[in-house]
Each structure stands twice: as C-alpha cells, then as structure tokens.
Design an enzyme around this catalytic site. Structure first.
Site, PDB file in Angstrom:
ATOM      1  N   ALA A  61      22.674  -1.208 -33.366  1.00  0.00           N
ATOM      2  CA  ALA A  61      23.179  -0.547 -34.573  1.00  0.00           C
ATOM      3  C   ALA A  61      22.333  -0.984 -35.769  1.00  0.00           C
ATOM      4  O   ALA A  61      21.755  -2.074 -35.762  1.00  0.00           O
ATOM      5  CB  ALA A  61      24.631  -0.943 -34.781  1.00  0.00           C
ATOM      6  N   GLU A 103      24.166  -0.884 -25.270  1.00  0.00           N
ATOM      7  CA  GLU A 103      25.410  -0.106 -25.043  1.00  0.00           C
ATOM      8  C   GLU A 103      25.087   1.369 -24.799  1.00  0.00           C
ATOM      9  O   GLU A 103      25.708   2.025 -23.957  1.00  0.00           O
ATOM     10  CB  GLU A 103      26.338  -0.264 -26.250  1.00  0.00           C
ATOM     11  CG  GLU A 103      26.881  -1.689 -26.347  1.00  0.00           C
ATOM     12  CD  GLU A 103      27.723  -1.914 -27.586  1.00  0.00           C
ATOM     13  OE1 GLU A 103      27.161  -1.801 -28.694  1.00  0.00           O
ATOM     14  OE2 GLU A 103      28.919  -2.191 -27.456  1.00  0.00           O
ATOM     15  N   GLU A 123      25.494  -9.335 -30.471  1.00  0.00           N
ATOM     16  CA  GLU A 123      26.387  -9.107 -31.623  1.00  0.00           C
ATOM     17  C   GLU A 123      27.075 -10.385 -32.089  1.00  0.00           C
ATOM     18  O   GLU A 123      27.318 -10.573 -33.279  1.00  0.00           O
ATOM     19  CB  GLU A 123      27.460  -8.067 -31.260  1.00  0.00           C
ATOM     20  CG  GLU A 123      26.967  -6.631 -31.212  1.00  0.00           C
ATOM     21  CD  GLU A 123      26.392  -6.214 -29.870  1.00  0.00           C
ATOM     22  OE1 GLU A 123      26.066  -7.117 -29.057  1.00  0.00           O
ATOM     23  OE2 GLU A 123      26.259  -5.013 -29.628  1.00  0.00           O
TER      24      GLU A 123
END
Ligand SMILES: CCCCCCCCCCCCC[C@H](O)CC(=O)SCCNC(=O)CCNC(=O)[C@H](O)C(C)(C)COP(=O)(O)OP(=O)(O)OC[C@H]1O[C@@H](n2cnc3c(N)ncnc32)[C@H](O)[C@@H]1OP(=O)(O)O
Length: 719
Positions: A61, A103, A123
């Site tokens: 992300a 992911e 993360e």
C-alpha cells in the site's frame, strides 16, 4: 497506474506502474480494477498475468496515503475480484512483493517468483497488520505457525524460502514475466476452485490454544509495549478459528484500532525518517545530491581494540579489502583470531563464505599507503590520535580520507593537525560495530562535502543508519545522553532507586533502563570523562556545596561507585550486583541501597517518593531539551536525524518514533511547561532550562514536526 497489453495472443498482461516501488496508490488500484475487468471481459483472453515495472512487483500500500483521506477503490474488494475471476490470474514476482503487494499476489491463483525476489508482510513494522486479507489468506496457505512467524516479525523471505513454505508455485532464474505468461497459458481452462485461498480452511494444527498462548507470551515480551505484534497474533488466531468472512471482519476491526494509534504514526514516521537522513545537508549548503562520493575499494583500520575489530568485520563483510593495523604483536594476534571468529560466525548466519581473505593484518602503519580510506580506532586520547593522524598524513596516498572513530574528542582539532583537514571526518560507530545499526558521520567546518558523501555512502553500504551531524562535544547521541543520565543520578539523590528509574524507562519501551545500561557499558567510561573535565573530587565532602561543581548541580554518585571498584557488569558490581564478573543478570544489591541511604544522610538529603511520571519527565524531557539545543545550533539538520540516531543507536522505542517525534506527540507546550516546572524546583540544573528554540516554536503555535525545518529557518532569519 496499471498498463494493459495482450501478449501471446490470449494472455492479458497487467503491469503496475508507480515508481519507485509500484506502491498501490489510488491510481494504481483504479488501474488494476479497470485492467482486470478489461481482461476478464475480453473473450480472447484466456488467462491474466500481473507484474510490476522496473523489476519490482509491488512494495505494498502507498504509505504516504495513510496520512490523508484515502480515495480510490479499496484494496479488499479489488483483491476479491481477482480471486473470484473465472480466468487464471498469475502474479509474476520480481524484486519485492511486500505488504499489500504480497496480499495482491495471494489473491492471484498462482505465483511465480524470480530467484532474487523477496516476499513478506512487513506491516507490523509500520504499526499495522496485513489488512487486505493477508492475515487471513497466509495462514490458510502455509499454516498457522509459519504465518505467525512471518506476520508478527514482518521478515522478508527469499524466493527459495517462499517456495519451500508454499507461498509461490515456481521460482525462475530467467525472465519472470515470460515464465509467468508460459505458466498462465499452461493452466488456462483448469478449475480455479482449489486455487482460491480464501475458500480453504487453515491447515489443521494440534493444540492450537497452547500454540497461540506461547506465541502471544513471546510477542508480548519482545514487543516492549508495541501493540501491532499483538494485533497480528489476534488476527491470525481469527484466521485459524473463524470462517473467512468473520476473520476478515476481525482483521478490519484490529486494523482500525492500529491505524488510528499513535504507534502507527510513529513507526511510519521512522520509515520515512530513515530514508530522509540519506538526503543530508550541511550548514555550508553542501548536500547529498550535489556531492559526489569517492570510490572506496580498499580501507584500513588503525587500532584493533573492541571498536577496531568490529569496524574491520563490518568493512570486510561489505566486500572491501581491509588492512587491519595494530602495532603490538600480541594484540595483533589476538585481534586476528577474534576478527576471524566474528567473520566466520557472521558468514554462517548469512549462509555465505567468510571474508577471511579480505583482511590483511599488519603491525606497520606503512601498510596503509595505498588505501582509499582509513578509520582510526585507537585509544581515546587526543595526543595519541593526533600522532596517528600525522603519521597517516605522511604515509597515505594523496586524497585518502582520514576518519576517526572518536566518540568524545574534537574532530576539528584532529583535522587541524593534518595538512588536509578537508579529508577528515568522524565515523562514530557504536559497539559492537559490526552489529549496531547506527553510524554518526561527523563533519567539521573544514570537512569537504566529498568526504562526507564518501563516509555516508560507505555507511550505507555497511547497512548502517548513517546520519551526518556537526562537530560538538558528544556529537548528537552522547550529547543528549548526558542530561538524561544526570537527571537519573539526581533522582537517586532525591529518593529514587536504580530499580524504580529503570522500571519506568523499561515500561516506556527502552530495552534497558539507564542504570542497567551503565552497568553494561561500564561505569568507568563516564568516570574517565568526568575526571578529564575536572569534575571528580575526593568523596569526603558533604552538604549541598559538595554537589555544586563548576557552578551547577553535580552528583558524585557514579564517581563514588567507581572509587569502590564497582564498574558494572565487568566487575560483577555496579548499580546492581551480578553473580560473577561478566554475568548479565542484574540483581538487587542491598549494599547499594544502604550506600544510597548513607550518601543522602551525609549530604542532608531527605528521600521523597518519586513516581514513574517524574522519572520519565525529568529524564526524557531533559534529553529532548538538549535535542532542541542541537537543532538550534545546526548540529543536526532536522528532527528526523536526531530520531534516527536515538531509535537505531540508543534503544529509544521505535513505536514512539524517537525523542523529537515523542515531544511533538506529547505537545511542545506541555514539554515546555514541565521543563519550566522542574527548572523552578531545580534552578541549579541548566539542562532543565528550556531551550530557546522550544520556547520560540511554542510561541509560533507549535507547528507539527514535518514543519519544524521551515519554522526553524524562519525563526533563525528573524534573529
Ligand atoms: C478509521 C480507520 C479506518 C482504518 C482502516 C484503514 C484501512 C486501510 C486499508 C489498508 C489495507 C492494508 C494494506 C496493507 O496490508 C498495508 C501495506 O501494504 S503497508 C506497506 C507495506 N510495505 C512495506 O512496508 C514495504 C516498504 N518498502 C520497503 O521496504 C522498501 O522501500 C523496498 C520496497 C524493499 C525497496 O527498498 P529500496 O530499494 O531500498 O528503496 P527505498 O526503501 O529507499 O524506497 C524508495 C522510495 O520509495 C518509497 N516507498 C517505499 N515503499 C513505499 C510504500 N509502500 N509506500 C510509499 N512509499 C514507499 C520510500 O519512502 C522511498 O522514497 P523516499 O522516502 O526516499 O522519498
């Protein structure tokens, strides 16, 4: 963005394009949604490959988006749409597949990785958990124990390990996209049901409760107050015990808590700060992007004590040829043995051959004549170091960079003793130098930008968090440590115990409180410095006047312990007692407590109750206050530099972002108010006097930390 092409007639190739790491920004997510839909609705397309441009699949992300209101298509439905597609989707993984990148790949039906690729769910190191289904899919794919390990540590695995764990289906040494396209063609038309990870149950695991209990205990112990590792365990537990949809709900709830926590902000700040310090600048205007480093192929280390040995190992492990010089034969032989052992152990850990041949040992300083850079690590004595620098200037080829590993001496004074002061910088390593991440690169007013660039680049090659700082007493790290330690001593005088002070600091998140840390590093180190500063006097005097030296409050407690031969762990006695010299388990020492009682009586001090809050405020705010002085003096270019130094070299808990970030979180006005409060109570303690920069920042409305640089510039221009 994502680009779409049809290749080999019937394969839809989607390429993520968002340099430098193809992070999943809103535009990339939109691009994926659009191109996947296009591929799935094209009757000529039989299968799909997703890859990333420039040899990197996806760095996850876009962390920068976390600071703002997020727009664009959300990740979870995007990944579900891929997983539920009726055509096979293959991830072609080159470079990195990390976080949301992995992911995304787990949502694909197959994964092909290049042999040099690295995969992981890091993360947790950003204060988060893999919240785009990663915490639910990975345990279903590779089992609970392996998933727990990866998700709670955030470690990256090689392609080979990923294959072994079952994360990827194939590893290639060749063109990954070509291999993935070939693979995609070969699986076109096959049933995809077994390939949809979210539909699988987690592999059976005996005694699940005991496993989670054990892992949770371990994680709590190592987390030192960080909440993300605990949430990661909870999320994996949901994967192991709940249906997928409910597990996803739990993942979302846990993520919402983490996402809005100060810890996630602090850890993400650290991520960017570590990268920002590489863009160094000097008060002269010299900068990282306009200063070209010199190539360093061959280096030398002078003096093979503890520091010199560690530095030699760190250099050799980087692949450099190293000349290691120690004038005494016996010490040279001992050092050779120790260095070889360290190189062998390090190589074993990394599964590579030890760089034993990379080091040449010599008793003669003439041996360094043709090196590109020398790091002097002889005893901390200015006369000795000056002599070594003069010898080096005579021996080394023109242009050789001369670096000193001093932790306390004046780099500029050393530079002035050489004919080429522009070639001199400090390279302040931390013990053990081949292990500790931090390197302070210390420039003096005459150090050339090229010398700084070279030392910074070498530090980066060695895998160090390298921070360029100006020359002053203690540089940045040790300068800030001084008021922190002094406050801890004053607290003992006023009624605290080493146990209380250490407990407060360890609960805050330091791996060791100040007294346990002093015992580890040796009380004699500070004693020698204080003696050099003329602060140490015989311990017979009593009363307040005996504790005012050079016009300020002084605690002789550390000196008195040293006079008793209590140097810490190495002598088996210090602020604590140890089973034997060198042992590491600190135990309560009744002698120390009666000594403190007698000391207070001798000096007419009445012990009072001191709580954890006072310990934290006095020790930490004194340290932070010095940080503001350092920023005001231009010794550190910005708060990130200080924070990286403290997080990577001084055990400051990373989830609190470093001292300056912590001050920003607490609120500058509050820090100022508490310093003023303590300063009124202890007027003879200059380091509690709030720095003028802190006052000025508060007066200008306490700008957020990313605006301090601008604010400081403005405030300086107004002076
Ligand atoms: C009300 C509350 C609601 C709560 C719900 C909110 C839900 C939000 C939905 C989120 C869903 C979760 C998705 C996912 O699980 C979360 C993530 O993916 S987090 C990101 C995980 N990824 C990483 O941690 C990887 C980080 N990057 C790296 O480790 C390295 O950069 C690399 C990829 C290994 C490459 O290393 P290098 O080649 O050495 O390059 P640099 O490190 O120097 O980086 C170059 C440059 O790129 C910038 N950068 C790197 N990664 C990212 C990133 N992921 N996002 C943005 N920017 C990135 C890096 O900062 C460098 O730039 P510079 O700082 O120097 O300008």
């Amino acid at each position: 963005m994502a680009e779409y092409n049809r290749v080999s007639e019937c394969v839809g190739l989607i390429t993520l394009r968002n340099p430098p790491v193809n992070a999943l920004s809103a535009a990339v997510r939109q691009g994926i949604v659009d191109t996947v839909q296009r591929a799935l609705s094209d009757p000529n397309v039989k299968s799909v490959v997703i890859c990333g441009q420039n040899g990197i699949f996806c760095g996850g992300a876009d962390i920068k988006e976390f600071r703002s209101n997020m727009t664009g298509p959300p990740l979870i439905p995007m990944i579900h749409a891929i997983e539920s597609a009726n055509k096979p989707v293959v991830a072609a993984i080159e470079g990195s597949a990390l976080g949301g990148g992995l992911e995304l790949a787990l949502g694909c039906h197959y994964r092909i990785a290049h042999s040099k690729a690295r995969l992981g769910l890091p993360e947790v190191s950003l204060g988060l958990l893999p919240a785009a289904g990663g915490s639910q899919r990975l345990p279903r794919l590779i089992g609970v124990p392996a998933a727990l390990n990866l998700i709670t540590t955030g470690r990256h695995v090689t392609a080979a390990e990923a294959l072994q764990l079952g994360i990827v289906d194939q590893v290639t040494d060749h063109n990954t996209v070509a291999a993935a396209v070939k693979f995609a063609l070969s699986v076109a038309g096959r049933s995809l049901d077994p390939r949809r990870i979210s539909t699988h149950p987690c592999p059976q695991q005996p005694d699940l409760d005991a496993l989670f209990e054990e892992v949770m205990q371990k994680v709590r112990q190592s987390a030192r107050g960080a909440i993300a590792p605990i949430a990661c365990v909870q999320a994996v537990r949901a994967a192991a015990t709940l249906p997928y949809a409910q597990g996803m709900e739990r993942e979302r709830e846990l993520m919402a808590t983490l996402f809005t926590s100060g810890q996630a902000r602090a850890l993400q700040y650290c991520f960017f700060a570590e990268r920002a310090v590489g863009r160094w600048r000097m008060p002269s205007g010299a900068r990282w992007d306009t200063s070209k480093p010199r190539p360093v192929h061959k280096a030398a280390v002078i003096g093979l004590g503890t520091m010199g040995r560690g530095i030699t190992v760190a250099l050799a492990q980087t692949g450099l040829s190293v000349i290691a010089v120690e004038t005494q034969e016996k010490q040279l032989m001992e050092a050779k043995q120790a260095i070889s052992g360290m190189l062998e152990r390090g190589a074993k850990g990394r599964g590579v051959a030890p760089a034993l041949d990379g080091v040449i040992y010599s008793q003669n300083i003439q041996a360094v004549a043709d090196v590109d850079l020398v790091i002097e690590a002889v005893f901390e004595d200015i006369a000795l170091k000056t002599k070594v620098f003069q010898q080096l200037s005579a021996v080394c080829k023109p242009g050789t960079l001369l670096c000193t590993n001093t932790s306390a001496l004046d780099v500029d004074q050393l530079a002035s003793e050489t004919p080429n002061p522009e070639l001199v910088v400090g390279m302040h390593f931390f013990a053990p130098a081949h292990v500790m991440k931090l390197l302070e690169v210390v420039y003096g007013p005459r150090s050339s930008p090229q010398a700084v660039a070279t030392a910074m680049q070498l530090g980066k090659k060695m895998g160090k968090a390298s921070v360029a700082v100006g020359n002053c007493r203690g540089f940045v790290g040790n300068r800030m440590l001084k008021p922190y330690i002094e406050e801890a001593f004053f607290l003992l005088e006023e009624g605290a115990t080493p146990e209380l002070v250490d407990q407060a600091l360890e609960e805050f998140g330091f791996p060791m409180g100040v007294f346990r840390m002093s015992d580890l590093s040796g009380l004699d180190v500070g004693w020698r410095v204080r003696k050099g500063d003329g602060l140490v006097e015989p311990g017979t005097a009593s009363g307040r006047s005996a504790r005012i030296r050079q016009g300020r409050r002084y605690s002789p407690l550390g000196d008195l312990l040293c006079e008793e031969g209590r140097f810490g762990q190495k002598t088996g006695r210090g602020w604590y007692q140890y089973d034997k010299p060198g042992s590491r388990v600190a135990r309560f020492d009744p002698w120390l407590h009666s000594f403190l009682g007698a000391y207070r009586a001798q000096h007419g001090l009445v012990a009072r109750r001191i709580d954890h809050q006072e310990v934290l405020e006095r020790c930490l705010y004194a340290l932070i206050n010095e940080g503001f002085h350092i920023l005001d003096d231009g010794i550190a270019a910005g708060p990130e530099d200080i924070d990286v130094i403290y997080v990577s070299g001084y055990g400051w808990p990373r989830h609190r972002g470093g001292p300056m970030f912590y001050a920003n979180m607490v609120g500058l006005a509050k820090v100022l108010e508490r310093l003023e409060h303590y300063q009124q109570l202890h007027p003879e303690v200059p380091h509690l006097q709030p720095s003028s920069l802190l006052r000025r920042l508060v007066a200008s409305g306490s700008p957020p930390i990313h605006k301090w640089g601008e604010a400081i510039k403005k405030l300086h221009s107004q002076l």
